[in-house]
Design a protein around this motif. Structure first.
Motif, PDB file in Angstrom:
ATOM      1  N   ALA A 315       0.867  -1.180   0.000  1.00  0.00           N
ATOM      2  CA  ALA A 315       0.000   0.000   0.000  1.00  0.00           C
ATOM      3  C   ALA A 315       0.907   1.235   0.000  1.00  0.00           C
ATOM      4  O   ALA A 315       1.087   1.894   1.022  1.00  0.00           O
ATOM      5  CB  ALA A 315      -0.918  -0.012   1.214  1.00  0.00           C
ATOM      6  N   LEU A 316       1.475   1.526  -1.157  1.00  0.00           N
ATOM      7  CA  LEU A 316       2.538   2.525  -1.274  1.00  0.00           C
ATOM      8  C   LEU A 316       2.003   3.846  -1.823  1.00  0.00           C
ATOM      9  O   LEU A 316       1.151   3.868  -2.709  1.00  0.00           O
ATOM     10  CB  LEU A 316       3.652   2.001  -2.181  1.00  0.00           C
ATOM     11  CG  LEU A 316       4.294   0.685  -1.729  1.00  0.00           C
ATOM     12  CD1 LEU A 316       5.339   0.225  -2.726  1.00  0.00           C
ATOM     13  CD2 LEU A 316       4.898   0.838  -0.344  1.00  0.00           C
ATOM     14  N   THR A 317       2.557   4.936  -1.311  1.00  0.00           N
ATOM     15  CA  THR A 317       2.117   6.264  -1.729  1.00  0.00           C
ATOM     16  C   THR A 317       3.210   7.292  -1.515  1.00  0.00           C
ATOM     17  O   THR A 317       4.075   7.134  -0.642  1.00  0.00           O
ATOM     18  CB  THR A 317       0.849   6.687  -0.955  1.00  0.00           C
ATOM     19  OG1 THR A 317       0.422   7.973  -1.418  1.00  0.00           O
ATOM     20  CG2 THR A 317       1.110   6.764   0.547  1.00  0.00           C
ATOM     21  N   ASP A 318       3.154   8.344  -2.310  1.00  0.00           N
ATOM     22  CA  ASP A 318       4.035   9.499  -2.125  1.00  0.00           C
ATOM     23  C   ASP A 318       3.353  10.593  -1.301  1.00  0.00           C
ATOM     24  O   ASP A 318       3.971  11.615  -0.997  1.00  0.00           O
ATOM     25  CB  ASP A 318       4.440  10.074  -3.489  1.00  0.00           C
ATOM     26  CG  ASP A 318       5.178   9.059  -4.352  1.00  0.00           C
ATOM     27  OD1 ASP A 318       6.085   8.395  -3.829  1.00  0.00           O
ATOM     28  OD2 ASP A 318       4.846   8.928  -5.544  1.00  0.00           O
ATOM     29  N   ALA A 319       2.091  10.374  -0.948  1.00  0.00           N
ATOM     30  CA  ALA A 319       1.341  11.368  -0.180  1.00  0.00           C
ATOM     31  C   ALA A 319       1.938  11.546   1.219  1.00  0.00           C
ATOM     32  O   ALA A 319       2.497  10.614   1.789  1.00  0.00           O
ATOM     33  CB  ALA A 319      -0.123  10.957  -0.067  1.00  0.00           C
ATOM     34  N   HIS A 320       1.800  12.750   1.773  1.00  0.00           N
ATOM     35  CA  HIS A 320       2.354  13.059   3.093  1.00  0.00           C
ATOM     36  C   HIS A 320       1.329  12.971   4.213  1.00  0.00           C
ATOM     37  O   HIS A 320       1.668  13.172   5.379  1.00  0.00           O
ATOM     38  CB  HIS A 320       2.985  14.451   3.075  1.00  0.00           C
ATOM     39  CG  HIS A 320       4.085  14.590   2.057  1.00  0.00           C
ATOM     40  ND1 HIS A 320       5.215  13.810   2.093  1.00  0.00           N
ATOM     41  CD2 HIS A 320       4.195  15.410   0.983  1.00  0.00           C
ATOM     42  CE1 HIS A 320       6.008  14.146   1.072  1.00  0.00           C
ATOM     43  NE2 HIS A 320       5.402  15.102   0.386  1.00  0.00           N
ATOM     44  N   GLU A 329      -3.443   5.890  -4.543  1.00  0.00           N
ATOM     45  CA  GLU A 329      -2.133   5.327  -4.879  1.00  0.00           C
ATOM     46  C   GLU A 329      -1.905   3.998  -4.156  1.00  0.00           C
ATOM     47  O   GLU A 329      -1.376   3.033  -4.735  1.00  0.00           O
ATOM     48  CB  GLU A 329      -1.025   6.320  -4.530  1.00  0.00           C
ATOM     49  CG  GLU A 329      -0.974   7.523  -5.446  1.00  0.00           C
ATOM     50  CD  GLU A 329       0.144   8.495  -5.100  1.00  0.00           C
ATOM     51  OE1 GLU A 329       0.368   9.442  -5.891  1.00  0.00           O
ATOM     52  OE2 GLU A 329       0.784   8.339  -4.030  1.00  0.00           O
ATOM     53  N   SER A 330      -2.298   3.928  -2.903  1.00  0.00           N
ATOM     54  CA  SER A 330      -2.125   2.698  -2.135  1.00  0.00           C
ATOM     55  C   SER A 330      -2.969   1.564  -2.703  1.00  0.00           C
ATOM     56  O   SER A 330      -2.508   0.414  -2.791  1.00  0.00           O
ATOM     57  CB  SER A 330      -2.482   2.928  -0.664  1.00  0.00           C
ATOM     58  OG  SER A 330      -1.587   3.849  -0.065  1.00  0.00           O
TER      59      SER A 330
END
Length: 373
Positions: A315-320, A329-330
């Motif tokens: 569950a990967l994301t560039d969101a902060h 994205e996740s």
């Protein structure tokens, strides 16, 4: 378990990737800056030059044949043993984040109390199969003993399987010594069955760090499973094309797997990758991108080609923060991972900010997502 997994590579694509990787291994080589590893390669007739190892296809393929296609990691609670390579994805929490996203103060350094709490949460969440290791890096304990504190937390706050330390020879030995206490056995007896699994990362391009080599070899001596994984970035530590990324990471992974089998034939290994692209505007790693999902699917195909279990995705994301971006994205990454037939999903829950931060809230939301997919 027979499934029609999502695939993007044709048989010809797989063959070209393999052949290009073999050329890289034979002509460019992979660096292993550790004397004992070089000695092992020489013992098996491999050409070396300083720290660079040049592997021929026959030796690589012979080594791969000794690696099992499936294995079980045994837990303190036998009801929670997990099988890797059995057709069902195994979920493990995020790994390596230095920061916590706190809903009250925002981003802050992680503490040992955070780590203890996250292990308790990992144990309670229904879809996490392992309690993990290095979910966050606690900054309030000495660096040279932090891995021991984290191992202890995973052993006392959870009865699920745990991930071992990859802090060189010392980290691997400490893991095995503590596991012997946990299981009430002599360390030598643990070599009869897997009781942990370790993450061994290559150092792209075409290199392994001394610390990772030491841990890989020590775990192999005890026949404990190791994930051999690459994180190559298209446009910086790897070619800009995804085809080039696949060929380079395949060479790195196969070199590490070969060393594990040279040290101890039959050592369980997982073919791993979280390679993706670099954001060409900022130079930052991009893990919420569609390129990562493409690499995940292709990586799973390459692992099946070699008859090995695969690790990738999550569950990967560039969101902060835990916002809409983090959600879509996740889900893109996790659903792609599961539909591609990935066996071991590290970073299955909790990650924000391109691996730099962990969130309690996202940990819970992602675990529910793991159950949904």
């Amino acid at each position: 378990m027979s499934c029609n997994w999502s695939e993007i590579l044709s048989p010809n694509d797989i063959e070209q990737t393999h052949n290009t990787s073999m050329k890289i291994l034979a002509n460019v080589g992979v660096q292993f800056p550790e004397g004992e590893a070089i000695a092992v390669f020489k013992k098996h007739g491999v050409k070396t030059n300083g720290h660079t190892v040049y592997l021929g296809e026959k030796r690589v393929m012979k080594a791969l044949k000794t690696a099992p296609s499936q294995f079980t990691i045994h837990a303190r609670n036998t009801d929670k043993d997990v099988t890797v390579g059995g057709g069902r994805p195994v979920f493990a929490p995020g790994y390596g984040a230095p920061f916590i996203i706190d809903p009250e103060v925002g981003k802050r350094g992680a503490t040992m109390q955070d780590y203890d709490d996250l292990v308790r949460l990992a144990d309670a969440l229904p879809n996490q199969d392992l309690s993990g290791h290095l979910m966050v890096g606690p900054g309030d304990v000495p660096a040279h003993t932090a891995h021991i504190r984290m191992l202890h937390a995973c052993m006392v706050h959870s009865d699920k399987p745990f991930i071992g330390s990859a802090e060189g020879t010392a980290g691997a030995r400490h893991t095995m010594e503590m596991a012997a206490i946990l299981f009430g056995e002599e360390v030598a007896a643990l070599a009869q069955r897997p009781v942990t699994i370790a993450l061994i990362n290559s150092l792209s391009p075409l290199r392994y760090s001394r610390e990772m080599i030491e841990a890989l070899m020590e775990y192999a001596r005890w026949q404990q499973p190791v994930i051999i994984a690459a994180l190559a970035m298209a446009g910086s530590t790897a070619p800009i094309t995804l085809a080039g990324v696949l060929a380079q990471q395949n060479a790195e992974i196969l070199a590490g797997i070969t060393l594990a089998q040279f040290v101890s034939p039959g050592t369980p290994v997982v073919y791993g990758s979280t390679s993706t692209n670099m954001d060409m505007k900022t130079g930052a790693l991009s893990i919420g991108s569609p390129e990562l999902s493409l690499v995940v699917t292709a990586t799973a195909q390459m692992a099946r080609h070699y008859g090995l279990p695969c690790r990738s995705g999550g569950a990967l994301t560039d969101a902060h923060s835990t916002d809409a971006q983090a959600g879509f994205e996740s889900m893109l990454g996790l659903l792609t991972t599961v539909n591609s037939g990935v066996d071991f999903v590290l970073h299955a829950a909790g990650i924000l900010s391109s691996y730099l931060a962990f969130s309690y809230e996202k940990f819970v939301l992602d675990d529910e997502m793991c159950g949904m997919v």
